[in-house]
Scaffold this motif. Structure first.
Motif, PDB file in Angstrom:
ATOM      1  N   GLY A 190      56.808  28.179  20.010  1.00  0.00           N
ATOM      2  CA  GLY A 190      56.671  26.764  20.292  1.00  0.00           C
ATOM      3  C   GLY A 190      55.418  26.410  21.064  1.00  0.00           C
TER       4      GLY A 190
ATOM      5  N   ARG B 221      59.720  19.046  16.516  1.00  0.00           N
ATOM      6  CA  ARG B 221      58.715  20.062  16.849  1.00  0.00           C
ATOM      7  C   ARG B 221      57.771  19.595  17.943  1.00  0.00           C
ATOM      8  NH1 ARG B 221      58.844  20.628  11.058  1.00  0.00           N
ATOM      9  NH2 ARG B 221      56.998  19.300  10.830  1.00  0.00           N
TER      10      ARG B 221
ATOM     11  N   HIS C  22      62.754  29.394  20.364  1.00  0.00           N
ATOM     12  CA  HIS C  22      61.920  28.200  20.286  1.00  0.00           C
ATOM     13  C   HIS C  22      62.224  27.404  21.551  1.00  0.00           C
ATOM     14  CE1 HIS C  22      60.239  24.684  17.680  1.00  0.00           C
ATOM     15  NE2 HIS C  22      59.889  24.568  18.941  1.00  0.00           N
TER      16      HIS C  22
END
Length: 338
Positions: free
Chosen positions: A219, A193, A178
């Motif tokens: 991501g 996020r 990520h």
């Protein structure tokens, strides 16, 4: 039920296993969601929600590990930090027929931090290596690690490079990156996020420095064009929120990235198949249809009448009706609003 047809060693897998995958997402990628996604793509790898090791050791194993055989290839993501516990859970995952065991080293939530696992494990690469080795010793399925590029506001590439180097020495050959740091203090999981900047170039550098490893990026990916760009540098791309909220996107993947035939199902046929699935689940497990229908609310994303259609399928006042009856109502209001 556990799969009785396990082969002796399943660590040698097809080279494009990790080319495309749908990310493990808590409260979203349950077995009903994965069944739906498998109708749309036959090839992408699907992941469970994170399952805490303690929940398997002390809880209801079938509730946590039951899945539909149609979901393969499907991976089990575990959360934990005790090598012995994770080894036991990896063995359970193998017995139940999962195609991969994944260790979560990326979740930044406070609850996960209190359990001393998730993203905070990146500060302890030797412990993660011990966990990976224990899982590999216990099970004959691939073990992968999903992680961030750093924790808190660490900007050094050396940090994630050393983490991957240490863990790979324990036998892990697949890393899902990520491409954001996890800020363990001051940001909520939702903010984690979006707020930490994406740095795809660090994932690219990992592949350059560890060419024999499988490196998958995660991501902020929202289009096939972005996927194609990443695949020029890396072994795979993992898709999360966009795949969930705009699921018809998945229907393009088999043809675009695997050279396979695209799904022959229309959106309407997918909806019918989901209704059949809801009926079976209600009969076999007593599962109410709203628990399943919530995952397909994005099926008509961008189409005329989608909002009215979605409102019907999300109306819990209709839960006394059958799924087929709700579908008929949804189509009626959708047509009226076009």
């Amino acid at each position: 039920m556990p799969n009785p047809n396990l082969v002796a060693d399943r660590r040698s897998v097809e080279p494009d296993r990790w080319k495309l995958s749908v990310a493990p997402m808590l409260d979203w990628t349950d077995r009903h969601c994965r069944y739906f996604h498998r109708l749309l793509t036959t090839r992408a790898l699907l992941y469970t929600e994170m399952v805490a090791a303690g929940a398997l050791i002390h809880g209801d194993v079938p509730r946590h590990l039951r899945y539909n055989m149609q979901e393969h290839p499907v991976a089990l993501q575990l959360g934990g930090s005790e090598p012995t516990d994770l080894a036991h859970c990896a063995r359970l995952g193998e017995q139940w027929g999962y195609d991969e065991i994944n260790l979560n080293c990326g979740c930044p939530s406070e609850r996960v931090q209190r359990g001393a696992f998730g993203a905070c494990l990146m500060a302890e690469p030797l412990l993660v290596a011990d966990c990976v080795k224990a899982m590999l010793d216990a099970a004959l399925v691939p073990v992968s690690v999903k992680h961030r590029i750093g924790i808190d506001k660490t900007e050094s590439y050396d940090f994630v490079r050393d983490f991957v180097g240490t863990v790979s020495e324990a036998g892990c050959s697949t890393f899902i990156v990520h491409a954001r740091s996890a800020w363990l203090k001051g940001l909520s999981p939702k903010e984690n996020r979006d707020v930490p900047p994406l740095r795809y170039e660090l994932a690219y550098r990992l592949k350059q420095d560890f060419p024999r490893l499988t490196v998958v990026v995660n991501g902020g990916i929202t289009s096939n064009e972005q996927i194609a760009d990443h695949l020029m540098h890396l072994d795979g791309a993992m898709l999360g929120r966009e795949a969930y909220h705009n699921p018809w996107w998945l229907a393009s993947w088999d043809r675009a990235f695997y050279g396979a035939a695209a799904t022959e199902l229309t959106r309407e046929q997918v909806e019918v198949q989901m209704c059949d699935y809801m009926s079976r689940e209600a009969a076999e497990h007593g599962t109410p249809w709203p628990s399943i229908a919530r995952h397909m609310l994005g099926l008509r994303h961008g189409l005329p009448g989608a909002r009215r259609w979605r409102q019907v399928w999300s109306d819990h006042k209709l839960k006394g009706l059958s799924a087929r009856e709700v579908m008929a109502l949804a189509h009626a209001v959708q047509t009226d609003s076009v």
